[in-house]
Design a protein around this motif. Structure first.
Motif, PDB file in Angstrom:
ATOM      1  N   GLU A  44      -1.996  44.483  44.398  1.00 44.43           N
ATOM      2  CA  GLU A  44      -2.978  44.358  45.482  1.00 44.43           C
ATOM      3  C   GLU A  44      -3.937  43.222  45.184  1.00 44.43           C
ATOM      4  O   GLU A  44      -4.236  42.941  44.017  1.00 44.43           O
ATOM      5  CB  GLU A  44      -3.785  45.648  45.610  1.00 44.43           C
ATOM      6  N   LEU A  45      -4.440  42.606  46.235  1.00 46.32           N
ATOM      7  CA  LEU A  45      -5.487  41.595  46.068  1.00 46.32           C
ATOM      8  C   LEU A  45      -6.780  42.281  45.648  1.00 46.32           C
ATOM      9  O   LEU A  45      -7.087  43.383  46.106  1.00 46.32           O
ATOM     10  CB  LEU A  45      -5.728  40.846  47.377  1.00 46.32           C
ATOM     11  N   LYS A  50      -9.682  38.703  48.296  1.00 46.43           N
ATOM     12  CA  LYS A  50      -9.818  38.933  49.741  1.00 46.43           C
ATOM     13  C   LYS A  50     -10.949  38.083  50.316  1.00 46.43           C
ATOM     14  O   LYS A  50     -10.851  37.568  51.423  1.00 46.43           O
ATOM     15  CB  LYS A  50     -10.057  40.411  50.029  1.00 46.43           C
ATOM     16  N   TYR A  53      -9.705  34.274  50.092  1.00 47.91           N
ATOM     17  CA  TYR A  53      -8.441  33.948  50.752  1.00 47.91           C
ATOM     18  C   TYR A  53      -8.589  32.971  51.927  1.00 47.91           C
ATOM     19  O   TYR A  53      -7.796  32.018  52.025  1.00 47.91           O
ATOM     20  CB  TYR A  53      -7.718  35.219  51.201  1.00 47.91           C
TER      21      TYR A  53
END
Length: 95
Positions: A44-45, A50, A53
């Protein structure tokens, strides 16, 4: 995605993917979350990734535009069509 799903999606071998995931974990870009099965980990990020990004995506889009700037539009359209066909053909389920 699980690491196996990510490997299949990217069409890469497991050892290089594992090395790259570990590098991204050290840089706090992704985290590995244990799954239901002890052998399974979801990638997962992180909150940092996030948040960053949109800037990374913007840089990639700009780089792509710069690389294609000197190529005529007709050639770019043809290349895009060819790539879409190629991706569709390799994405078909194996019989």
């Amino acid at each position: 995605m699980t690491q196996t799903e990510l490997r299949d999606y990217l069409a890469v071998e497991a050892p290089p993917l594992t090395r790259n995931v570990q590098r991204l974990v050290k840089k706090e870009i992704v985290k590995q979350v244990p799954g239901n099965d002890k052998r399974s980990k979801t990638i997962e990020l992180t909150a940092y990734a996030k948040r960053e990004y949109p800037e990374w995506e913007k840089a990639v889009v700009q780089a792509n535009e710069q690389m294609l700037a000197h190529i005529p539009k007709r050639s770019r359209d043809s290349l895009e069509h060819t790539l879409k066909e190629w991706i569709a053909s390799i994405s078909l389920p194996k019989e």
